[in-house]
Design a protein around this motif. Structure first.
Motif, PDB file in Angstrom:
ATOM      1  N   VAL A 148       0.815  -1.217   0.000  1.00 53.75           N
ATOM      2  CA  VAL A 148       0.000   0.000   0.000  1.00 53.75           C
ATOM      3  C   VAL A 148       0.848   1.267   0.000  1.00 53.75           C
ATOM      4  O   VAL A 148       0.322   2.358  -0.225  1.00 53.75           O
ATOM      5  CB  VAL A 148      -0.966   0.026   1.207  1.00 53.75           C
ATOM      6  CG1 VAL A 148      -2.005  -1.078   1.073  1.00 53.75           C
ATOM      7  CG2 VAL A 148      -0.211  -0.104   2.529  1.00 53.75           C
ATOM      8  N   ASP A 149       2.151   1.140   0.241  1.00 52.04           N
ATOM      9  CA  ASP A 149       3.012   2.326   0.248  1.00 52.04           C
ATOM     10  C   ASP A 149       4.451   1.892   0.025  1.00 52.04           C
ATOM     11  O   ASP A 149       4.856   0.785   0.409  1.00 52.04           O
ATOM     12  CB  ASP A 149       2.893   3.079   1.579  1.00 52.04           C
ATOM     13  CG  ASP A 149       3.301   4.547   1.467  1.00 52.04           C
ATOM     14  OD1 ASP A 149       3.717   4.972   0.369  1.00 52.04           O
ATOM     15  OD2 ASP A 149       3.215   5.263   2.484  1.00 52.04           O
ATOM     16  N   VAL A 150       5.217   2.767  -0.601  1.00 52.57           N
ATOM     17  CA  VAL A 150       6.654   2.554  -0.816  1.00 52.57           C
ATOM     18  C   VAL A 150       7.371   3.802  -0.336  1.00 52.57           C
ATOM     19  O   VAL A 150       7.059   4.913  -0.794  1.00 52.57           O
ATOM     20  CB  VAL A 150       6.967   2.287  -2.303  1.00 52.57           C
ATOM     21  CG1 VAL A 150       8.464   2.124  -2.496  1.00 52.57           C
ATOM     22  CG2 VAL A 150       6.221   1.053  -2.806  1.00 52.57           C
ATOM     23  N   VAL A 151       8.310   3.627   0.590  1.00 56.85           N
ATOM     24  CA  VAL A 151       9.005   4.764   1.203  1.00 56.85           C
ATOM     25  C   VAL A 151      10.461   4.771   0.750  1.00 56.85           C
ATOM     26  O   VAL A 151      11.207   3.825   1.012  1.00 56.85           O
ATOM     27  CB  VAL A 151       8.932   4.685   2.742  1.00 56.85           C
ATOM     28  CG1 VAL A 151       9.591   5.916   3.367  1.00 56.85           C
ATOM     29  CG2 VAL A 151       7.487   4.545   3.210  1.00 56.85           C
ATOM     30  N   SER A 152      10.863   5.825   0.078  1.00 57.97           N
ATOM     31  CA  SER A 152      12.256   5.971  -0.343  1.00 57.97           C
ATOM     32  C   SER A 152      13.137   6.288   0.862  1.00 57.97           C
ATOM     33  O   SER A 152      12.736   7.025   1.772  1.00 57.97           O
ATOM     34  CB  SER A 152      12.385   7.079  -1.385  1.00 57.97           C
ATOM     35  OG  SER A 152      11.640   6.752  -2.540  1.00 57.97           O
ATOM     36  N   THR A 153      14.363   5.767   0.859  1.00 58.03           N
ATOM     37  CA  THR A 153      15.286   5.938   1.978  1.00 58.03           C
ATOM     38  C   THR A 153      16.669   6.307   1.459  1.00 58.03           C
ATOM     39  O   THR A 153      16.894   6.405   0.244  1.00 58.03           O
ATOM     40  CB  THR A 153      15.399   4.633   2.788  1.00 58.03           C
ATOM     41  OG1 THR A 153      16.032   3.635   1.969  1.00 58.03           O
ATOM     42  CG2 THR A 153      14.037   4.130   3.237  1.00 58.03           C
ATOM     43  N   ASP A 154      17.610   6.472   2.399  1.00 59.25           N
ATOM     44  CA  ASP A 154      19.015   6.563   2.029  1.00 59.25           C
ATOM     45  C   ASP A 154      19.460   5.217   1.443  1.00 59.25           C
ATOM     46  O   ASP A 154      18.710   4.242   1.444  1.00 59.25           O
ATOM     47  CB  ASP A 154      19.865   6.903   3.261  1.00 59.25           C
ATOM     48  CG  ASP A 154      19.591   8.306   3.784  1.00 59.25           C
ATOM     49  OD1 ASP A 154      18.970   9.102   3.056  1.00 59.25           O
ATOM     50  OD2 ASP A 154      19.978   8.597   4.935  1.00 59.25           O
ATOM     51  N   LYS A 155      20.696   5.152   0.999  1.00 58.56           N
ATOM     52  CA  LYS A 155      21.196   3.949   0.331  1.00 58.56           C
ATOM     53  C   LYS A 155      21.218   2.744   1.277  1.00 58.56           C
ATOM     54  O   LYS A 155      21.616   2.844   2.430  1.00 58.56           O
ATOM     55  CB  LYS A 155      22.602   4.185  -0.210  1.00 58.56           C
ATOM     56  CG  LYS A 155      22.708   5.309  -1.213  1.00 58.56           C
ATOM     57  CD  LYS A 155      22.089   4.941  -2.554  1.00 58.56           C
ATOM     58  CE  LYS A 155      22.939   3.957  -3.311  1.00 58.56           C
ATOM     59  NZ  LYS A 155      22.375   3.648  -4.642  1.00 58.56           N
ATOM     60  N   TYR A 156      20.789   1.624   0.761  1.00 56.77           N
ATOM     61  CA  TYR A 156      20.841   0.319   1.432  1.00 56.77           C
ATOM     62  C   TYR A 156      20.181   0.313   2.822  1.00 56.77           C
ATOM     63  O   TYR A 156      20.838   0.113   3.838  1.00 56.77           O
ATOM     64  CB  TYR A 156      22.288  -0.177   1.539  1.00 56.77           C
ATOM     65  CG  TYR A 156      22.924  -0.467   0.200  1.00 56.77           C
ATOM     66  CD1 TYR A 156      22.655  -1.661  -0.467  1.00 56.77           C
ATOM     67  CD2 TYR A 156      23.786   0.446  -0.397  1.00 56.77           C
ATOM     68  CE1 TYR A 156      23.236  -1.926  -1.706  1.00 56.77           C
ATOM     69  CE2 TYR A 156      24.375   0.185  -1.638  1.00 56.77           C
ATOM     70  CZ  TYR A 156      24.094  -1.002  -2.281  1.00 56.77           C
ATOM     71  OH  TYR A 156      24.658  -1.267  -3.504  1.00 56.77           O
ATOM     72  N   PRO A 157      18.870   0.514   2.887  1.00 56.08           N
ATOM     73  CA  PRO A 157      18.183   0.372   4.176  1.00 56.08           C
ATOM     74  C   PRO A 157      18.136  -1.102   4.577  1.00 56.08           C
ATOM     75  O   PRO A 157      17.752  -1.955   3.771  1.00 56.08           O
ATOM     76  CB  PRO A 157      16.778   0.904   3.869  1.00 56.08           C
ATOM     77  CG  PRO A 157      16.578   0.578   2.414  1.00 56.08           C
ATOM     78  CD  PRO A 157      17.937   0.756   1.775  1.00 56.08           C
ATOM     79  N   VAL A 158      18.530  -1.409   5.806  1.00 55.52           N
ATOM     80  CA  VAL A 158      18.560  -2.814   6.241  1.00 55.52           C
ATOM     81  C   VAL A 158      17.711  -3.011   7.494  1.00 55.52           C
ATOM     82  O   VAL A 158      16.676  -3.671   7.460  1.00 55.52           O
ATOM     83  CB  VAL A 158      20.009  -3.294   6.496  1.00 55.52           C
ATOM     84  CG1 VAL A 158      20.004  -4.714   7.062  1.00 55.52           C
ATOM     85  CG2 VAL A 158      20.823  -3.251   5.203  1.00 55.52           C
ATOM     86  N   GLU A 159      18.128  -2.418   8.606  1.00 51.66           N
ATOM     87  CA  GLU A 159      17.521  -2.746   9.897  1.00 51.66           C
ATOM     88  C   GLU A 159      16.328  -1.839  10.204  1.00 51.66           C
ATOM     89  O   GLU A 159      16.373  -0.628   9.958  1.00 51.66           O
ATOM     90  CB  GLU A 159      18.588  -2.648  10.992  1.00 51.66           C
ATOM     91  CG  GLU A 159      19.717  -3.655  10.772  1.00 51.66           C
ATOM     92  CD  GLU A 159      20.924  -3.396  11.660  1.00 51.66           C
ATOM     93  OE1 GLU A 159      20.720  -3.409  12.890  1.00 51.66           O
ATOM     94  OE2 GLU A 159      22.036  -3.194  11.133  1.00 51.66           O
ATOM     95  N   LEU A 160      15.262  -2.457  10.751  1.00 50.23           N
ATOM     96  CA  LEU A 160      14.039  -1.751  11.094  1.00 50.23           C
ATOM     97  C   LEU A 160      13.714  -1.965  12.565  1.00 50.23           C
ATOM     98  O   LEU A 160      13.861  -3.069  13.089  1.00 50.23           O
ATOM     99  CB  LEU A 160      12.863  -2.272  10.253  1.00 50.23           C
ATOM    100  CG  LEU A 160      12.990  -2.189   8.725  1.00 50.23           C
ATOM    101  CD1 LEU A 160      11.795  -2.859   8.068  1.00 50.23           C
ATOM    102  CD2 LEU A 160      13.114  -0.742   8.262  1.00 50.23           C
ATOM    103  N   PHE A 161      13.245  -0.898  13.232  1.00 48.63           N
ATOM    104  CA  PHE A 161      12.893  -0.954  14.653  1.00 48.63           C
ATOM    105  C   PHE A 161      11.554  -0.248  14.847  1.00 48.63           C
ATOM    106  O   PHE A 161      11.366   0.871  14.373  1.00 48.63           O
ATOM    107  CB  PHE A 161      13.956  -0.265  15.515  1.00 48.63           C
ATOM    108  CG  PHE A 161      15.360  -0.730  15.254  1.00 48.63           C
ATOM    109  CD1 PHE A 161      15.927  -1.738  16.010  1.00 48.63           C
ATOM    110  CD2 PHE A 161      16.117  -0.140  14.249  1.00 48.63           C
ATOM    111  CE1 PHE A 161      17.224  -2.150  15.782  1.00 48.63           C
ATOM    112  CE2 PHE A 161      17.420  -0.551  14.004  1.00 48.63           C
ATOM    113  CZ  PHE A 161      17.969  -1.565  14.776  1.00 48.63           C
ATOM    114  N   HIS A 162      10.655  -0.889  15.585  1.00 53.08           N
ATOM    115  CA  HIS A 162       9.334  -0.304  15.806  1.00 53.08           C
ATOM    116  C   HIS A 162       9.234   0.215  17.238  1.00 53.08           C
ATOM    117  O   HIS A 162       9.607  -0.480  18.183  1.00 53.08           O
ATOM    118  CB  HIS A 162       8.258  -1.380  15.566  1.00 53.08           C
ATOM    119  CG  HIS A 162       6.867  -0.865  15.705  1.00 53.08           C
ATOM    120  ND1 HIS A 162       5.823  -1.637  16.186  1.00 53.08           N
ATOM    121  CD2 HIS A 162       6.317   0.359  15.431  1.00 53.08           C
ATOM    122  CE1 HIS A 162       4.717  -0.923  16.189  1.00 53.08           C
ATOM    123  NE2 HIS A 162       4.981   0.281  15.741  1.00 53.08           N
ATOM    124  N   VAL A 163       8.744   1.437  17.399  1.00 55.38           N
ATOM    125  CA  VAL A 163       8.481   2.022  18.714  1.00 55.38           C
ATOM    126  C   VAL A 163       6.971   2.252  18.800  1.00 55.38           C
ATOM    127  O   VAL A 163       6.465   3.292  18.361  1.00 55.38           O
ATOM    128  CB  VAL A 163       9.248   3.337  18.918  1.00 55.38           C
ATOM    129  CG1 VAL A 163       9.042   3.862  20.337  1.00 55.38           C
ATOM    130  CG2 VAL A 163      10.739   3.156  18.638  1.00 55.38           C
TER     131      VAL A 163
END
Length: 363
Positions: A45-60
């Protein structure tokens, strides 16, 4: 093709996390983006552009944020950037922002450590995380609400470059004991694995007070990766060696960390998860009595893993869940935690690398 790109091009996944039981966020390092999948619709439902090579994700969860650690390279080096997606669980178009840099400079970090949303003490909301820099014996503390650095923590006296960090939310116990001693009160503990600069030689385990960042304990002869139970009461340290692995279990008490037992095995342990025990008010870790669960297929070859993912992750289904799931080379296995047997096998899955549990409510 929309998810993976051109036909015939394999997907490369960094991490995947459950957000608000509404979305699954998954990072695609080689496409410089995070995709958001609707759990109900089963579509992106969505695509979020990031800096180069996004790897790790953390949810707060209590701040409705997703923090992203962008490697900016295919290698795990110290040139990473941090970005944040706010209102992560809301139905809207999402975008990233950078935290306020240190001293006005663009900040390149080695590691990012955010408290896990899986802590059982759900009434407790962590307010801070930490960032580390290459070969620096210390930490920078992050204000998660205001997206800025608040202070630096010098660990030079302990020769500690933090490489892994876990957070304990047992705040009420430590507040009581420290206030009785009139030293200071605590808002929890920070337990970290330490390495020596440059050589990466293990220098043991270090325990900080979460509120004051004061060192309250050292275990220089205890190497390994720390894992903490959902109720914050048990700390499991996984020490891998050439001949196998050792699991060291400690109890988190009012007086700090107390050794409980250890288990030595010649098995190569890839990952650790916790399962509510049927016999005590605690957890089984796989493995406590070193019972081998057979029939779960062959693990994915190490050479096929990327982005520091374990070659055989194992994921639990939540605090009161009965099942766990683990991928094999060509299949996914669901394990019944009560009977400690394979519940079912889902075949024709090519080299699965990440697993996310979500909960669907039926009305």
């Amino acid at each position: 093709e929309y998810v993976c790109g051109d036909k015939g091009v394999k997907c490369s996944w960094g991490r995947a996390i459950n957000v608000a039981n509404r979305y699954v966020y998954a990072s695609q390092p080689e496409r410089d983006r995070v995709i958001i999948i609707s759990k109900v619709q089963m579509v992106v439902v969505d695509v979020v552009s990031t800096d180069k090579y996004p790897v790790e994700l953390f949810h707060v969860p209590h701040l409705d944020q997703v923090w992203i650690l962008n490697w900016r390279s295919t290698n795990n080096t110290g040139i990473k950037t941090i970005q944040v997606i706010r209102d992560a669980g809301q139905k809207r178009k999402h975008h990233t922002v950078h935290p306020e840099p240190i001293d006005g400079h663009f900040d390149l970090v080695k590691g990012l450590f955010i408290p896990s949303p899986d802590q059982e003490l759900s009434h407790y909301s962590f307010k801070y995380g930490y960032a580390t820099h290459t070969n620096q014996r210390g930490l920078y503390k992050l204000d998660l609400v205001n997206l800025r650095y608040t202070r630096s923590v010098d660990l030079t006296p302990y020769n500690c470059v933090p490489t892994q960090i876990q957070f304990s939310a047992l705040c009420e116990y430590f507040m009581m004991i420290y206030s009785n001693l009139t030293i200071y009160f605590s808002d929890g503990l920070v337990i970290m694995e330490c390495l020596e600069p440059v050589t990466n030689r293990p220098t043991g385990q270090l325990i900080l007070d979460y509120l004051t960042d004061t060192v309250v304990g050292t275990k220089p002869n205890l190497p390994g990766i720390p894992y903490i139970s959902p109720d914050s009461r048990k700390l499991v340290t996984l020490d891998r060696t050439n001949s196998g692995a050792t699991l060291i279990v400690q109890e988190i008490t009012e007086n700090g960390l107390m050794f409980s037992f250890d288990v030595k095995t010649t098995l190569n342990i890839s990952d650790v998860t916790f399962y509510p025990s049927q016999t005590t008010h605690s957890y089984d870790i796989y493995a406590r009595k070193v019972e081998i669960i057979t029939g779960v297929g062959k693990a994915v070859a190490m050479k096929l893993t990327k982005w520091n993912n374990p070659n055989r992750p194992i994921s639990g289904s939540g605090l009161f869940g009965q099942y766990m799931v683990t991928p094999a080379s060509e299949a996914l296995f669901v394990i019944n935690g009560r009977s400690r047997t394979v519940n079912c096998e889902i075949g024709a899955v090519n080299h699965p690398s990440a697993v996310v549990w979500t909960t669907l409510k039926f009305h």
